[in-house]
Design a protein around this motif. Structure first.
Motif, PDB file in Angstrom:
ATOM      1  N   GLU A  79    -136.637  15.543  62.610  1.00 52.73           N
ATOM      2  CA  GLU A  79    -136.943  14.870  61.341  1.00 52.73           C
ATOM      3  C   GLU A  79    -138.288  14.147  61.452  1.00 52.73           C
ATOM      4  O   GLU A  79    -138.550  13.473  62.455  1.00 52.73           O
ATOM      5  CB  GLU A  79    -135.829  13.870  61.025  1.00 52.73           C
ATOM      6  N   GLU A  81    -141.284  11.494  59.683  1.00 49.74           N
ATOM      7  CA  GLU A  81    -141.314  10.244  58.899  1.00 49.74           C
ATOM      8  C   GLU A  81    -141.532  10.505  57.407  1.00 49.74           C
ATOM      9  O   GLU A  81    -140.724  10.113  56.576  1.00 49.74           O
ATOM     10  CB  GLU A  81    -142.425   9.348  59.462  1.00 49.74           C
ATOM     11  N   ASN A  90    -134.331  15.247  56.367  1.00 55.35           N
ATOM     12  CA  ASN A  90    -132.931  15.220  56.803  1.00 55.35           C
ATOM     13  C   ASN A  90    -132.018  15.780  55.715  1.00 55.35           C
ATOM     14  O   ASN A  90    -130.813  15.641  55.775  1.00 55.35           O
ATOM     15  CB  ASN A  90    -132.510  13.782  57.152  1.00 55.35           C
ATOM     16  N   SER A 252    -130.362  10.046  58.246  1.00 54.10           N
ATOM     17  CA  SER A 252    -131.748   9.856  58.676  1.00 54.10           C
ATOM     18  C   SER A 252    -131.798   9.077  59.992  1.00 54.10           C
ATOM     19  O   SER A 252    -130.983   8.187  60.225  1.00 54.10           O
ATOM     20  CB  SER A 252    -132.504   9.099  57.582  1.00 54.10           C
ATOM     21  N   LYS A 253    -132.745   9.465  60.849  1.00 50.83           N
ATOM     22  CA  LYS A 253    -132.956   8.865  62.181  1.00 50.83           C
ATOM     23  C   LYS A 253    -131.845   9.236  63.167  1.00 50.83           C
ATOM     24  O   LYS A 253    -131.713   8.631  64.231  1.00 50.83           O
ATOM     25  CB  LYS A 253    -133.081   7.329  62.117  1.00 50.83           C
ATOM     26  N   SER A 254    -131.045  10.250  62.815  1.00 51.39           N
ATOM     27  CA  SER A 254    -130.104  10.796  63.804  1.00 51.39           C
ATOM     28  C   SER A 254    -130.929  11.400  64.943  1.00 51.39           C
ATOM     29  O   SER A 254    -132.041  11.865  64.714  1.00 51.39           O
ATOM     30  CB  SER A 254    -129.275  11.930  63.190  1.00 51.39           C
ATOM     31  N   PRO A 255    -130.362  11.455  66.139  1.00 52.70           N
ATOM     32  CA  PRO A 255    -131.149  12.013  67.254  1.00 52.70           C
ATOM     33  C   PRO A 255    -131.119  13.549  67.260  1.00 52.70           C
ATOM     34  O   PRO A 255    -130.921  14.163  68.297  1.00 52.70           O
ATOM     35  CB  PRO A 255    -130.439  11.443  68.481  1.00 52.70           C
TER      36      PRO A 255
END
Ligand SMILES: [Fe+2]
Length: 278
Positions: A79, A81, A90, A252-255
């Motif tokens: 993902e 920014e 995402n 969002s911001k999942s690894p």
């Protein structure tokens, strides 16, 4: 070398080592290729995989010729920014076939999971077996699909292309039919960055809704559809000539970090649907 083989529902095979971790390199690629050709999707889980991008692409080269993109051999699906395209967002990704906008269509995709999303964060990769979708569709519905042609235009960082493809096609090298379809993004699934321009000919405008619904229902039916929930080190090899694939949205911001390589057939399959390519 021993490994355990478990059927995946409703299609595909899961291969796992027995007892100790094995190296992926030890699996016979001729045998794996036959399994993917027959089953259309294999998941290799629990094997020693790759430390870096280089070792992943070196492994993929043992399978055959890799399709080279402007970014190289390996697409790093992470993902971004402020993504300029939904691929790096995402959001969900509608069903499509890879290479539809490129000069050559890859036969197989090899995916490698560097980092999975956490449980409950979404982000499964979705696969629809179009051979099964056609098998289970009524002849009346297939007759309707057979009249329709998709006209797809997409501009993104790596190309600006137009592709015209009938919904029902012959497999490039085998004696059965497949579906080629880029599913229009479903509006109520949130934002969708850089949507393609999609048109469908051979059907009246007032029938379009029913057409897309009937195709979606078939492609996402439990008898034809598999969503892969990633575990670290998973390697998934998929038959891009017979399946369509996409992605579920994820938090969002999942690894989530998946690598992907495109393998060309031998000889490579020139895209018969490409109208223009820049
Ligand atoms: Fe794709």
């Amino acid at each position: 070398m021993e490994h355990k083989i478990t059927p995946i529902q409703p299609f595909g095979l899961l291969l796992e080592p027995v007892n100790v971790l094995n190296n992926l390199d030890d699996l016979n690629i001729t045998v794996l290729r036959e399994l993917v050709s027959r089953e259309h999707l294999i998941v290799l889980r629990g094997f020693h995989t790759f430390h870096d991008t280089e070792s992943f692409s070196t492994y993929c080269e043992r399978w055959g010729e890799i399709s080279i993109w402007p970014f190289g051999k390996v697409l790093e699906l992470i993902e971004q920014e402020n993504p300029e395209d939904h691929i790096f967002d995402n959001s969900y990704v509608p069903l499509h076939w890879d290479g539809m906008y490129r000069r050559q269509i890859p036969e197989f995709q090899i995916f490698h999971c560097v980092k999975p999303p956490l449980a409950g964060q979404g982000g499964r990769t979705t696969f629809s077996n179009t051979i099964l979708a056609l098998k289970y569709a009524s002849s009346e519905i297939k007759k309707r699909w057979n009249k329709v042609t998709g006209i797809y235009q997409r501009e993104m960082e790596f190309y600006n292309s137009k592709t015209i493809s009938p919904i029902i096609n012959k497999h490039p090298y085998k004696d059965f039919s497949i579906i080629r379809y880029n599913e229009p993004p479903v509006e109520n699934r949130g934002r969708f960055v850089n949507p393609p321009i999609l048109n469908f000919s051979g059907i009246d405008a007032d029938e379009l809704h029913v057409f897309h619904n009937s195709l979606r229902n078939a492609l996402y039916a439990p008898t034809n559809f598999y969503a892969h929930e990633w575990q670290k080190g998973d390697v998934v090899i998929a038959d891009n000539f017979s399946l369509l694939h996409g992605r579920e949205a994820f938090v969002s911001k999942s690894p989530r970090h998946i690598q992907r390589v495109h393998l060309l057939s031998d000889p490579p399959f020139d895209n018969p649907s490409l109208e223009s390519y820049k």
